[in-house]
Design a protein around this motif. Structure first.
Motif, PDB file in Angstrom:
ATOM      1  N   ASP A 140       0.829  -1.206   0.000  1.00 39.26           N
ATOM      2  CA  ASP A 140       0.000   0.000   0.000  1.00 39.26           C
ATOM      3  C   ASP A 140       0.865   1.259   0.000  1.00 39.26           C
ATOM      4  O   ASP A 140       0.532   2.255  -0.661  1.00 39.26           O
ATOM      5  CB  ASP A 140      -0.909  -0.011   1.226  1.00 39.26           C
ATOM      6  N   GLU A 185       1.169   5.324  -1.977  1.00 42.04           N
ATOM      7  CA  GLU A 185       1.041   6.582  -1.250  1.00 42.04           C
ATOM      8  C   GLU A 185       1.924   7.647  -1.910  1.00 42.04           C
ATOM      9  O   GLU A 185       2.879   7.311  -2.623  1.00 42.04           O
ATOM     10  CB  GLU A 185       1.462   6.393   0.211  1.00 42.04           C
ATOM     11  N   HIS A 214      -4.453   3.890  -6.037  1.00 38.45           N
ATOM     12  CA  HIS A 214      -3.258   3.118  -5.691  1.00 38.45           C
ATOM     13  C   HIS A 214      -2.998   2.024  -6.731  1.00 38.45           C
ATOM     14  O   HIS A 214      -1.878   1.843  -7.208  1.00 38.45           O
ATOM     15  CB  HIS A 214      -3.426   2.476  -4.309  1.00 38.45           C
TER      16      HIS A 214
END
Length: 238
Positions: free
Chosen positions: A68, A72, A132
């Motif tokens: 993840d 970002e 993302h």
């Protein structure tokens, strides 16, 4: 520098299959978006996939957080900067441009689509398509396209698609495992990247091709002018 097939981001062999792929991906983004427009909960597919992923979360949560992070702002910026630096060291400025514009436009597309489609998750956060997933898919696809130039047509195509799908699947899993997105949101993000990156590469190639032709035309004009001057004013002898 004149534009040559070796300098192009998308040689003819790649355009032949990436064009239809991009068109199909764009259609998928719109169709899925239309299906879940204004929705505030998971669909049947989301529920089934989500229940399967939930069982892996306790053991793999750290891995999901690590993946993840790559989507970002800080993680994405580090990835792009390192890749751009590598392209410049290898003297591939056009590839560096594609890395920045391809990933940037892909993420921008998700931000434009989210309020238009209006699908939400949790406390009303816009969910479709996943930015993302779109970013990491676009990043992997660009790198794969650059590597695929050294391979055969079929092998290169398979590599590019495999890299994009693998990156999209990894980030999609992380987003679902962390309950940040529904599975169909991540599919929309993956398809957004497959639609935007080839289109961006084609535009960069076309722009560079036109610029190269203009430069060559100006050089030819200057050469012709000098030749005309020599003919009109021959050098005196004796």
């Amino acid at each position: 520098m004149r534009n040559t097939p070796a300098a192009a981001l998308l040689p003819p062999s790649s355009r032949a299959w990436l064009g239809p792929t991009a068109a199909l991906a764009a259609a998928a983004v719109l169709l899925i978006g239309f299906r879940y427009s204004g929705a505030g909960g998971p669909g049947r597919v989301d529920t089934r996939i989500g229940s399967a992923v939930d069982g892996t979360v306790p053991e793999w949560r750290r891995a999901a957080l690590a993946v993840d992070f790559l989507g970002e702002p800080v993680g994405a910026a580090v990835l792009v900067l390192l890749a751009v630096a590598g392209c410049l060291l290898l003297r591939r400025p056009r590839a560096a441009v594609l890395l920045v514009t391809g990933t940037g436009l892909t993420v921008a597309a998700t931000k434009v689509l989210k309020p238009l489609i209006g699908r939400t998750i949790h406390d009303g956060s816009l969910a479709y398509p996943s930015g993302h997933t779109a970013f990491l898919t676009a990043f992997a696809l660009v790198l794969a396209l650059l590597a695929a130039r050294r391979l055969g047509r079929v092998t290169g195509c398979l590599l590019a698609l495999a890299a994009a799908l693998a990156a999209g699947a990894a980030m999609g899993w992380a987003q679902v495992a962390l309950s940040a997105h529904y599975p169909t949101d991540t599919l929309g993000g993956l398809c957004t990247a497959l639609a935007v990156v080839p289109s961006t590469a084609w535009l960069i190639d076309r722009t560079a091709h036109r610029a190269a032709h203009r430069t060559a035309d100006r050089a030819a004009d200057r050469t012709a002018d000098r030749a005309a001057d020599r003919t009109a004013h021959p050098t005196a002898e004796g």
